[in-house]
Design an enzyme around this catalytic site. Sequence first.
Site, PDB file in Angstrom:
ATOM      1  N   ASP A  31       0.885  -1.166   0.000  1.00 42.00           N
ATOM      2  CA  ASP A  31       0.000   0.000   0.000  1.00 42.00           C
ATOM      3  C   ASP A  31       0.919   1.211   0.000  1.00 42.00           C
ATOM      4  O   ASP A  31       2.043   1.150   0.523  1.00 42.00           O
ATOM      5  CB  ASP A  31      -0.880   0.007   1.263  1.00 42.00           C
ATOM      6  CG  ASP A  31      -2.043   0.989   1.161  1.00 42.00           C
ATOM      7  OD1 ASP A  31      -3.197   0.535   1.063  1.00 42.00           O
ATOM      8  OD2 ASP A  31      -1.797   2.225   1.168  1.00 42.00           O
ATOM      9  N   LYS A 169     -21.939  -4.527  -8.988  1.00 43.39           N
ATOM     10  CA  LYS A 169     -21.564  -3.756  -7.795  1.00 43.39           C
ATOM     11  C   LYS A 169     -22.005  -2.294  -7.918  1.00 43.39           C
ATOM     12  O   LYS A 169     -22.569  -1.714  -6.986  1.00 43.39           O
ATOM     13  CB  LYS A 169     -20.042  -3.835  -7.591  1.00 43.39           C
ATOM     14  CG  LYS A 169     -19.486  -2.889  -6.574  1.00 43.39           C
ATOM     15  CD  LYS A 169     -20.008  -3.189  -5.173  1.00 43.39           C
ATOM     16  CE  LYS A 169     -19.640  -2.071  -4.211  1.00 43.39           C
ATOM     17  NZ  LYS A 169     -20.236  -2.236  -2.889  1.00 43.39           N
ATOM     18  N   MET A 175     -28.515   1.719  -6.090  1.00 48.90           N
ATOM     19  CA  MET A 175     -29.755   1.477  -5.326  1.00 48.90           C
ATOM     20  C   MET A 175     -29.547   1.834  -3.857  1.00 48.90           C
ATOM     21  O   MET A 175     -30.384   2.501  -3.242  1.00 48.90           O
ATOM     22  CB  MET A 175     -30.168   0.002  -5.436  1.00 48.90           C
ATOM     23  CG  MET A 175     -30.662  -0.378  -6.806  1.00 48.90           C
ATOM     24  SD  MET A 175     -31.361  -2.044  -6.750  1.00 48.90           S
ATOM     25  CE  MET A 175     -30.596  -2.790  -8.159  1.00 48.90           C
ATOM     26  N   SER A 176     -28.423   1.386  -3.311  1.00 44.40           N
ATOM     27  CA  SER A 176     -28.156   1.622  -1.888  1.00 44.40           C
ATOM     28  C   SER A 176     -28.102   3.127  -1.586  1.00 44.40           C
ATOM     29  O   SER A 176     -28.694   3.603  -0.611  1.00 44.40           O
ATOM     30  CB  SER A 176     -26.826   0.936  -1.547  1.00 44.40           C
ATOM     31  OG  SER A 176     -26.380   1.330  -0.297  1.00 44.40           O
TER      32      SER A 176
HETATM   33  P1  NAD Z   1      -9.601   3.004   1.290  1.00 44.10           P
HETATM   34  O1  NAD Z   1      -9.406   4.372   0.754  1.00 44.10           O
HETATM   35  O2  NAD Z   1      -9.730   2.809   2.761  1.00 44.10           O
HETATM   36  O3  NAD Z   1      -8.408   2.040   0.777  1.00 44.10           O
HETATM   37  C1  NAD Z   1      -7.773   2.169  -0.456  1.00 44.10           C
HETATM   38  C2  NAD Z   1      -6.307   1.915  -0.211  1.00 44.10           C
HETATM   39  O4  NAD Z   1      -5.603   1.976  -1.454  1.00 44.10           O
HETATM   40  C3  NAD Z   1      -5.657   2.971   0.714  1.00 44.10           C
HETATM   41  O5  NAD Z   1      -5.034   2.331   1.809  1.00 44.10           O
HETATM   42  C4  NAD Z   1      -4.649   3.679  -0.190  1.00 44.10           C
HETATM   43  O6  NAD Z   1      -3.488   4.098   0.500  1.00 44.10           O
HETATM   44  C5  NAD Z   1      -4.349   2.586  -1.188  1.00 44.10           C
HETATM   45  N1  NAD Z   1      -3.796   3.073  -2.439  1.00 44.10           N
HETATM   46  C6  NAD Z   1      -4.172   4.150  -3.175  1.00 44.10           C
HETATM   47  N2  NAD Z   1      -3.404   4.244  -4.296  1.00 44.10           N
HETATM   48  C7  NAD Z   1      -2.538   3.198  -4.251  1.00 44.10           C
HETATM   49  C8  NAD Z   1      -1.516   2.743  -5.115  1.00 44.10           C
HETATM   50  N3  NAD Z   1      -1.220   3.380  -6.254  1.00 44.10           N
HETATM   51  N4  NAD Z   1      -0.824   1.641  -4.764  1.00 44.10           N
HETATM   52  C9  NAD Z   1      -1.100   0.979  -3.610  1.00 44.10           C
HETATM   53  N5  NAD Z   1      -2.071   1.355  -2.752  1.00 44.10           N
HETATM   54  C10 NAD Z   1      -2.779   2.462  -3.076  1.00 44.10           C
HETATM   55  O7  NAD Z   1     -10.849   2.419   0.500  1.00 44.10           O
HETATM   56  P2  NAD Z   1     -11.739   1.162   0.925  1.00 44.10           P
HETATM   57  O8  NAD Z   1     -12.933   1.667   1.647  1.00 44.10           O
HETATM   58  O9  NAD Z   1     -10.892   0.082   1.465  1.00 44.10           O
HETATM   59  O10 NAD Z   1     -12.258   0.745  -0.542  1.00 44.10           O
HETATM   60  C11 NAD Z   1     -11.445   0.033  -1.473  1.00 44.10           C
HETATM   61  C12 NAD Z   1     -12.318  -0.334  -2.665  1.00 44.10           C
HETATM   62  O11 NAD Z   1     -13.414  -1.141  -2.209  1.00 44.10           O
HETATM   63  C13 NAD Z   1     -12.947   0.866  -3.360  1.00 44.10           C
HETATM   64  O12 NAD Z   1     -13.002   0.617  -4.742  1.00 44.10           O
HETATM   65  C14 NAD Z   1     -14.345   0.959  -2.737  1.00 44.10           C
HETATM   66  O13 NAD Z   1     -15.259   1.603  -3.592  1.00 44.10           O
HETATM   67  C15 NAD Z   1     -14.637  -0.516  -2.518  1.00 44.10           C
HETATM   68  N6  NAD Z   1     -15.569  -0.853  -1.417  1.00 44.10           N
HETATM   69  C16 NAD Z   1     -15.493  -0.238  -0.180  1.00 44.10           C
HETATM   70  C17 NAD Z   1     -16.372  -0.627   0.833  1.00 44.10           C
HETATM   71  C18 NAD Z   1     -16.347  -0.007   2.224  1.00 44.10           C
HETATM   72  O14 NAD Z   1     -17.299  -0.231   2.997  1.00 44.10           O
HETATM   73  N7  NAD Z   1     -15.322   0.722   2.602  1.00 44.10           N
HETATM   74  C19 NAD Z   1     -17.320  -1.629   0.599  1.00 44.10           C
HETATM   75  C20 NAD Z   1     -17.338  -2.254  -0.653  1.00 44.10           C
HETATM   76  C21 NAD Z   1     -16.466  -1.861  -1.643  1.00 44.10           C
END
Ligand code: NAD
Length: 296
Positions: A31, A169, A175-176
Site C-alpha cells: 500500500d 456492484k 440502489m443503496s
Molecule cells: P480506502 O481508501 O480505505 O483504501 C484504499 C487503499 O488503497 C488505501 O489504503 C490507499 O493508501 C491505497 N492506495 C491508493 N493508491 C494506491 C496505489 N497506487 N498503490 C497501492 N495502494 C494504493 O478504501 P476502501 O474503503 O478500502 O475501498 C477500497 C475499494 O473497495 C474501493 O473501490 C471501494 O469503492 C470498494 N468498497 C469499499 C467498501 C467499504 O465499505 N469501505 C465496501 C465495498 C467496496
Amino acid sequence: MTTIAFIGLGNMGTPMAQRLLAAGHTVRGFDVAEQAKARLAEAGGTSCSSPAEAVDGASAVILMLPNSDVVEGVILSPEVNAGLAANTLVIDMSSSEPLRSRALEQRLRPKGIRFVDAPVSGGVKGAENGALTVMAGGTDEDLAEADAILACFGTVKRAGQVGAGHAAKALNNLMSATHLLVSSEAILAGQGFGVDPELLLQIVNGSSGKSGSTENKWPNFILPGTYNSGFALKLMLKDMKIAVDLADQVHAASRLSHAAVQLWEEAAAELPNNADHTEIARWVAATSQESAVSHR
Ligand code: NAD
C-alpha cells in the site's frame, strides 16, 4: 495454499488480507500508506516496498484500490507487468468500471495473465467477519480457480463474463445510495410531523420500505451520530456515476438515478473530502431549512 499479492490495504483491504492469512495463505502486501503495510506485517503478512516486489512469486494478485485509474496504474506499470508470471490470476476486488475491466482483461490475456473482477458488498464489518457478498465476473475456468480464494471473504455470486461483477456492484450501490437519500428525506418528514425516527425505523423495518439503509446504516451509524461506517462518500459517488454511465450506454431510463447523483454531488462538494457516506443523512437534514424556504 496460495501465495497471494494483496495491493491496497485500506479500510477493506486490511481485514480481507487478515482473513487470507487466517485461512493459511501467504500474503505479500503493498500500500502507498506506511501504516497500512505495518498493520499487515503485525498480522503475519509480508510487507513489500513496491507492487512489483509484492507480485514476485505470487500466483494470484488481489487489488483492493480506490478506482479503475489506480488499478490500471498499478497493474499496467512496466515493473509489475514484468514481474507477473504467466498464468497469474489477477482479481480486481475494487469497485471499478466494467468496460475498463474488460479492456484491461484484453490487454493482460495475450501475456498469459488471467483476470477476474470480484467487487464486494457488506462493508468493513462484513470484511472482518468473512460475510461479504462477492460479485464475480470472468470465465468459468478462472472463476472456479478464484473461488478457493474468494470463499475466504464470504458468499460468491457469479454475475457473468469479465466486467459483470463490476456492473452488478455499481448498480447495487446506485440502489443503496438512492435508498439512503430517500430514507433521509422520509425520516426528516416523519420527525417534522412528530414521529420519532427510531419508531419510524422499527415500523419500516417490518414493512415494505425497508432497505440496507434502514436496517443497518440508520441504526448503526446515523442515529448514534458516529457517521463511521468506513465507506467514504466520494467512493459511493464514484460507484453511482459508474452505474448511471452504464445505464446511459445501454439506453436504460435513469432519470431518478441522475437526480440522485446530482444530490450526492452537491453533498460531496459541501462536505469534507474524507466524509463518510452516511454523512449524506446529516447533509440532507441541514438542507431542510433551505428547501422549506424555497417551497413557500
Ligand atoms: P480506502 O481508501 O480505505 O483504501 C484504499 C487503499 O488503497 C488505501 O489504503 C490507499 O493508501 C491505497 N492506495 C491508493 N493508491 C494506491 C496505489 N497506487 N498503490 C497501492 N495502494 C494504493 O478504501 P476502501 O474503503 O478500502 O475501498 C477500497 C475499494 O473497495 C474501493 O473501490 C471501494 O469503492 C470498494 N468498497 C469499499 C467498501 C467499504 O465499505 N469501505 C465496501 C465495498 C467496496
